[in-house]
Write an enzyme that holds these catalytic residues in place. Sequence first.
Site, mmCIF file in Angstrom:
data_model
loop_
_atom_site.group_PDB
_atom_site.id
_atom_site.type_symbol
_atom_site.label_atom_id
_atom_site.label_comp_id
_atom_site.label_asym_id
_atom_site.label_seq_id
_atom_site.Cartn_x
_atom_site.Cartn_y
_atom_site.Cartn_z
ATOM 1 N N GLY A 164 0.904 -1.341 0.158
ATOM 2 C CA GLY A 164 -0.262 -0.107 0.072
ATOM 3 C C GLY A 164 0.814 1.542 0.043
ATOM 4 O O GLY A 164 0.171 2.286 0.075
ATOM 5 N N HIS A 235 2.643 5.950 -4.627
ATOM 6 C CA HIS A 235 2.649 4.063 -4.907
ATOM 7 C C HIS A 235 1.384 3.526 -4.651
ATOM 8 O O HIS A 235 1.356 2.459 -4.024
ATOM 9 C CB HIS A 235 4.024 3.661 -3.482
ATOM 10 C CG HIS A 235 5.391 4.220 -4.139
ATOM 11 N ND1 HIS A 235 6.157 4.469 -5.144
ATOM 12 C CD2 HIS A 235 6.282 5.579 -3.304
ATOM 13 C CE1 HIS A 235 7.242 5.154 -4.877
ATOM 14 N NE2 HIS A 235 7.160 5.707 -3.462
ATOM 15 N N ARG A 292 -4.038 -12.794 -1.092
ATOM 16 C CA ARG A 292 -4.832 -11.908 -0.912
ATOM 17 C C ARG A 292 -6.155 -11.839 -2.010
ATOM 18 O O ARG A 292 -5.280 -11.371 -2.875
ATOM 19 C CB ARG A 292 -5.019 -11.302 0.116
ATOM 20 C CG ARG A 292 -3.990 -9.729 -0.818
ATOM 21 C CD ARG A 292 -4.118 -8.212 0.882
ATOM 22 N NE ARG A 292 -3.405 -7.636 0.447
ATOM 23 C CZ ARG A 292 -3.996 -6.879 -1.401
ATOM 24 N NH1 ARG A 292 -4.937 -6.716 -1.564
ATOM 25 N NH2 ARG A 292 -2.278 -6.234 -0.931
#
Length: 642
Positions: A164, A235, A292
């Site tokens: 993240g 990012h 995930r």
Amino acid sequence: MFNKILIANRGEIACRIQRTAQSLGYRTVAIYSEADTDALHVQMADEAINIGPAPVTQSYLNIEAILNAAHRTGADAIHPGYGFLSENPDFARACANAGLTFIGPSPEAIDLMGSKRLSKIAMLNAGVPCIKGYQGPDQDDPTLQQQATHIGYPLMIKASAGGGGRGMRLVHNPDTLLEHLRTARSEAQNAFGSAELILEQVLIAPRHVEIQLFGDTHGNLIYLGERDCSVQRRHQKVIEEAPCPVMTPELRQAMGEAALKAARAVNYVGAGTVEFLLDRDGNFYFLEMNTRLQVEHPVTELITGLDLVAWQLHIAAGQPLPLSQEQVTLTGHAMEVRLYAEDPAQGFLPQTGDVLRWDPAPGVRIDHGVLEGQRITPFYDSMLGKIIAHGATREEARRKLVRAVEDCVLLGVSTNQRLLASLLKHPHFIAGDFSTGFIAEHFSDIPRTHATNEELALAAALFYQHSASAHTQPLSGWRNNASVPWTWQLAEHDEPRTISLSVLADNCLQVEIDQHAIEIRDLSTDGRWATAVLNGIRRRIAYHLQGTRLWLPGVCINDRTQTVATRQAEAGNGTVKAPMDGAIVEVRVSEGDSVSKGQLLLVLEAMKMEHPLKAGMSGVVKRIQAVAGDQVRNRQILLEIE
């Protein structure tokens, strides 16, 4: 077999999982913190249980509290969603030890692929192309400095356990390496509980392309095409689409087979995504594997016609994959944008506040967890939801998405909505000619949003109407000199504008702004929508009027007519205020210290990111009004310099 699923998450992904789980006949349990008592995911669930205070370490990251919630509600399976504990191997093990089905891969796969350092070593051994870098165990500064010199600049620092965009720093020269190492370690430790870092060579203008794959407990593995996630800020992804605009059948097969190699190396089961960087010559390199469901999974669902959450549940129940590789088909084009509570003009600074109005646009898919009246807090990620469109062609999907982004109404909290529309309309994006540097290259200086003259005119008319309606007939709007225009002082971003409004005959108003006249006829309102004819064109605009504040899409206008203008200079003065609600994680100076303009003074943590607060002027620290650990509010004074 399992019958009741506890969703160990919140917000839009918790809502998304519940929709599929409930449609397949499963009962669902929501968990919530004290900040999420009335959240949408709580209201949707069959049962819900409070697991602690707002901070994530005391609620959504509290494994013991989540397992206790499953025990108390009789849940026999746990879906982790994404973020939080979704890639925590200890959580997966704890679920298994408690006799719960963990809807995801094995703890061993999560453990290995969750470490950028160890996963890169495993991928090199498996023959998957990787970027030049350092992924060794020695983490001291001298070793990393030496390795950085060997790799060459510019280079990227990455948190080994991260994702993240947290714990990532781009380093252009060796002079700033140590400072970037310090901040990356701190952010990584706070976000992931591990300060381990890796270094990687920076590719020039690559695309970020990822492969969606699935594995079952019977040894089957397939991939479901790719997604292009190149449009990013800090990012973090902003726009995702499938298929990738520059993809060829040959490249798709090569990347898909490389992704399957990665999955086979860890005996992968469940939904996973292998991310690659793709250069302009068609060479691709392993970036990371997310063990995930991805935020951007809807674009894959729309082009494949599959429900990936349903696939997760089937596989967790021991069923084989529903399709073979040859049966996977891709139809049309899908595109998604992420709606964030943030101010793009202030470096994408996360925003907090109350959602006063929320009307999702019709005709497209919108995954969200937003309710009118809820408060957007500093405790969680700033993403509010996702707007997704599908079309027969890329252009059709883009066109539908632009309209949907512009038609969504969210008032009360600043968002990136206008920027999203601008990104989608940019000629290079329309042409499919972009890389991970797209926003930095074309939107490096994002101006603050300002109300147009038409919006200011409508604002004056709405304030006038509201003032007039405060009195009953026949005094409503009455003045003893009707020929004299009303004068309004309307301010946006603390910048007042003088506006005059004249009441003409036949339900007509004339507004003058900087010698620009705008005629408003037939204004009608219902508290949510204003309809009026502006200079001969009929328009319908969403609004929310509360006292002296008016929200229109993308702007907030304050009526300063009855107040004295008291604008406070922010830039260049000696007062440092909190830019948002958050927690002070570090104070770098003491009272009496001499500081220079631009010097780092404090570090604020909000919405899972660290935000440096720097001196606006040189001087001496006169007063410090916050210490590490303090929870502070937006615009609270933290420090003063004289």
